[in-house]
Motif scaffolding. Sequence first.
Motif, PDB file in Angstrom:
ATOM      1  N   PRO A   1       0.818  -1.228   0.000  1.00  0.00           N
ATOM      2  CA  PRO A   1       0.000   0.000   0.000  1.00  0.00           C
ATOM      3  C   PRO A   1       0.838   1.258   0.000  1.00  0.00           C
ATOM      4  O   PRO A   1       0.473   2.258  -0.606  1.00  0.00           O
ATOM      5  CB  PRO A   1      -0.826  -0.136   1.289  1.00  0.00           C
ATOM      6  CG  PRO A   1      -0.851  -1.593   1.582  1.00  0.00           C
ATOM      7  CD  PRO A   1       0.461  -2.133   1.106  1.00  0.00           C
ATOM      8  N   GLU A   2       1.999   1.206   0.643  1.00  0.00           N
ATOM      9  CA  GLU A   2       2.847   2.397   0.668  1.00  0.00           C
ATOM     10  C   GLU A   2       3.369   2.728  -0.724  1.00  0.00           C
ATOM     11  O   GLU A   2       3.475   3.885  -1.117  1.00  0.00           O
ATOM     12  CB  GLU A   2       4.005   2.181   1.636  1.00  0.00           C
ATOM     13  CG  GLU A   2       3.555   2.036   3.097  1.00  0.00           C
ATOM     14  CD  GLU A   2       4.741   1.855   4.021  1.00  0.00           C
ATOM     15  OE1 GLU A   2       5.876   1.805   3.481  1.00  0.00           O
ATOM     16  OE2 GLU A   2       4.545   1.783   5.239  1.00  0.00           O
ATOM     17  N   ALA A   3       3.681   1.659  -1.531  1.00  0.00           N
ATOM     18  CA  ALA A   3       4.162   1.890  -2.902  1.00  0.00           C
ATOM     19  C   ALA A   3       3.071   2.502  -3.760  1.00  0.00           C
ATOM     20  O   ALA A   3       3.312   3.388  -4.575  1.00  0.00           O
ATOM     21  CB  ALA A   3       4.659   0.578  -3.512  1.00  0.00           C
ATOM     22  N   LYS A   4       1.816   2.012  -3.584  1.00  0.00           N
ATOM     23  CA  LYS A   4       0.708   2.564  -4.358  1.00  0.00           C
ATOM     24  C   LYS A   4       0.487   4.028  -4.011  1.00  0.00           C
ATOM     25  O   LYS A   4       0.262   4.869  -4.876  1.00  0.00           O
ATOM     26  CB  LYS A   4      -0.558   1.761  -4.099  1.00  0.00           C
ATOM     27  CG  LYS A   4      -0.502   0.342  -4.626  1.00  0.00           C
ATOM     28  CD  LYS A   4      -1.775  -0.417  -4.317  1.00  0.00           C
ATOM     29  CE  LYS A   4      -2.949   0.197  -5.041  1.00  0.00           C
ATOM     30  NZ  LYS A   4      -4.192  -0.574  -4.820  1.00  0.00           N
TER      31      LYS A   4
ATOM     32  N   SER B   1       3.256  10.825  -6.810  1.00  0.00           N
ATOM     33  CA  SER B   1       4.140  11.280  -7.889  1.00  0.00           C
ATOM     34  C   SER B   1       3.335  11.734  -9.098  1.00  0.00           C
ATOM     35  O   SER B   1       3.675  12.718  -9.761  1.00  0.00           O
ATOM     36  CB  SER B   1       5.098  10.153  -8.288  1.00  0.00           C
ATOM     37  OG  SER B   1       5.910   9.778  -7.201  1.00  0.00           O
ATOM     38  N   SER B   2       2.248  11.018  -9.395  1.00  0.00           N
ATOM     39  CA  SER B   2       1.408  11.397 -10.525  1.00  0.00           C
ATOM     40  C   SER B   2       0.770  12.757 -10.299  1.00  0.00           C
ATOM     41  O   SER B   2       0.714  13.587 -11.203  1.00  0.00           O
ATOM     42  CB  SER B   2       0.331  10.334 -10.743  1.00  0.00           C
ATOM     43  OG  SER B   2      -0.529  10.706 -11.790  1.00  0.00           O
ATOM     44  N   ARG B   3       0.302  12.999  -9.072  1.00  0.00           N
ATOM     45  CA  ARG B   3      -0.302  14.297  -8.770  1.00  0.00           C
ATOM     46  C   ARG B   3       0.726  15.416  -8.865  1.00  0.00           C
ATOM     47  O   ARG B   3       0.441  16.500  -9.376  1.00  0.00           O
ATOM     48  CB  ARG B   3      -0.937  14.265  -7.375  1.00  0.00           C
ATOM     49  CG  ARG B   3      -2.207  13.417  -7.293  1.00  0.00           C
ATOM     50  CD  ARG B   3      -2.984  13.749  -6.022  1.00  0.00           C
ATOM     51  NE  ARG B   3      -2.207  13.451  -4.825  1.00  0.00           N
ATOM     52  CZ  ARG B   3      -2.222  12.292  -4.183  1.00  0.00           C
ATOM     53  NH1 ARG B   3      -2.977  11.298  -4.648  1.00  0.00           N
ATOM     54  NH2 ARG B   3      -1.504  12.106  -3.090  1.00  0.00           N
ATOM     55  N   VAL B   4       1.925  15.163  -8.385  1.00  0.00           N
ATOM     56  CA  VAL B   4       2.988  16.172  -8.461  1.00  0.00           C
ATOM     57  C   VAL B   4       3.303  16.506  -9.911  1.00  0.00           C
ATOM     58  O   VAL B   4       3.486  17.675 -10.281  1.00  0.00           O
ATOM     59  CB  VAL B   4       4.247  15.682  -7.719  1.00  0.00           C
ATOM     60  CG1 VAL B   4       5.429  16.607  -7.998  1.00  0.00           C
ATOM     61  CG2 VAL B   4       3.986  15.605  -6.225  1.00  0.00           C
ATOM     62  N   PHE B   5       3.349  15.476 -10.768  1.00  0.00           N
ATOM     63  CA  PHE B   5       3.645  15.712 -12.184  1.00  0.00           C
ATOM     64  C   PHE B   5       2.571  16.572 -12.835  1.00  0.00           C
ATOM     65  O   PHE B   5       2.862  17.512 -13.575  1.00  0.00           O
ATOM     66  CB  PHE B   5       3.764  14.375 -12.917  1.00  0.00           C
ATOM     67  CG  PHE B   5       3.901  14.521 -14.407  1.00  0.00           C
ATOM     68  CD1 PHE B   5       5.110  14.881 -14.979  1.00  0.00           C
ATOM     69  CD2 PHE B   5       2.804  14.322 -15.234  1.00  0.00           C
ATOM     70  CE1 PHE B   5       5.232  15.029 -16.346  1.00  0.00           C
ATOM     71  CE2 PHE B   5       2.919  14.471 -16.603  1.00  0.00           C
ATOM     72  CZ  PHE B   5       4.136  14.817 -17.157  1.00  0.00           C
ATOM     73  N   ARG B   6       1.288  16.263 -12.540  1.00  0.00           N
ATOM     74  CA  ARG B   6       0.206  17.034 -13.148  1.00  0.00           C
ATOM     75  C   ARG B   6       0.231  18.484 -12.689  1.00  0.00           C
ATOM     76  O   ARG B   6       0.050  19.410 -13.480  1.00  0.00           O
ATOM     77  CB  ARG B   6      -1.141  16.385 -12.817  1.00  0.00           C
ATOM     78  CG  ARG B   6      -1.398  15.075 -13.554  1.00  0.00           C
ATOM     79  CD  ARG B   6      -2.874  14.711 -13.500  1.00  0.00           C
ATOM     80  NE  ARG B   6      -3.318  14.454 -12.133  1.00  0.00           N
ATOM     81  CZ  ARG B   6      -3.328  13.250 -11.575  1.00  0.00           C
ATOM     82  NH1 ARG B   6      -2.899  12.203 -12.267  1.00  0.00           N
ATOM     83  NH2 ARG B   6      -3.763  13.095 -10.341  1.00  0.00           N
ATOM     84  N   VAL B   7       0.454  18.683 -11.403  1.00  0.00           N
ATOM     85  CA  VAL B   7       0.496  20.050 -10.884  1.00  0.00           C
ATOM     86  C   VAL B   7       1.662  20.825 -11.489  1.00  0.00           C
ATOM     87  O   VAL B   7       1.530  21.987 -11.888  1.00  0.00           O
ATOM     88  CB  VAL B   7       0.587  20.027  -9.346  1.00  0.00           C
ATOM     89  CG1 VAL B   7       0.851  21.433  -8.806  1.00  0.00           C
ATOM     90  CG2 VAL B   7      -0.689  19.463  -8.740  1.00  0.00           C
ATOM     91  N   THR B   8       2.825  20.176 -11.595  1.00  0.00           N
ATOM     92  CA  THR B   8       3.998  20.841 -12.176  1.00  0.00           C
ATOM     93  C   THR B   8       3.756  21.199 -13.633  1.00  0.00           C
ATOM     94  O   THR B   8       4.101  22.302 -14.089  1.00  0.00           O
ATOM     95  CB  THR B   8       5.231  19.929 -12.060  1.00  0.00           C
ATOM     96  OG1 THR B   8       5.431  19.572 -10.685  1.00  0.00           O
ATOM     97  CG2 THR B   8       6.470  20.631 -12.589  1.00  0.00           C
TER      98      THR B   8
END
Length: 243
Positions: A25-28, A34-41
């Motif tokens: 669960p921690e990996a998920k 990371s996906s959210r950070v990429f979209r925001v960036t």
Amino acid sequence: MSEAAGLRQRRPLRPHVVTDNGQNPEAKDGSSFSSRVFRVTFLMLAVSFTVPLLGAMMLLDSPIDPQPLSFKEPPLLLGVLQPNTKLRQAERLFENQLIGPESIANIGDVMFTGTADGRIIKFENGEVDTIAQFGLGPCKTRDDEPTCGRPLGIRVGPNRTLFVADAYKGLFEVNPWKREVKLLLSSDTPIEGRKMSFVNDLTITRDGRKIYFTDSSSKWQRRDYLFLFMEGTDDGRCLVRRR
């Protein structure tokens, strides 16, 4: 031990399918973060580029003043307008020897034209020869046209001389046999209070006393023809020069 007793039944091998059901669960959670950070960036970068660009477009002055245009319904392509492939059968002459030949005139079997590097060219017996040039070189780019000149319209007069409309220089008469050039009307001469910026084409009466010619714009030169198209102003004129 008998052969039958030595045989043992084995279970068939089944393919082992790996799924993410057992993923940590921690990996998920890390992947989702990371996906959210990429979209925001990505969104921040897009906004940082788009907002200044829109601001510059609103604040900077446009070189053109576009005018509304309306077009009539085009005619049907019938009769003489019907598409054909006749030009595919044409023979190319002097290929790669001329730069931007424009209007063509002939006196007997001798042909004449003006080129993008400001020259008046004669074709005779398969030879290419320069008979006149209205401006000064070098003439390599479009920005050189105002100094080099750009011959466009060319017609033969009643005395077997050439009348030439140069986009930047004005109207000329050229004696192709003596290679003499005479300026008839300079583009620097205002007509009805407006300068000539784009002298384009011409025709001459049979007696040679009147030269009708066009000035495509009082604002834009030939090298700025894209601005002329985009602006769509109707400041072109048909003029006459009496001799």
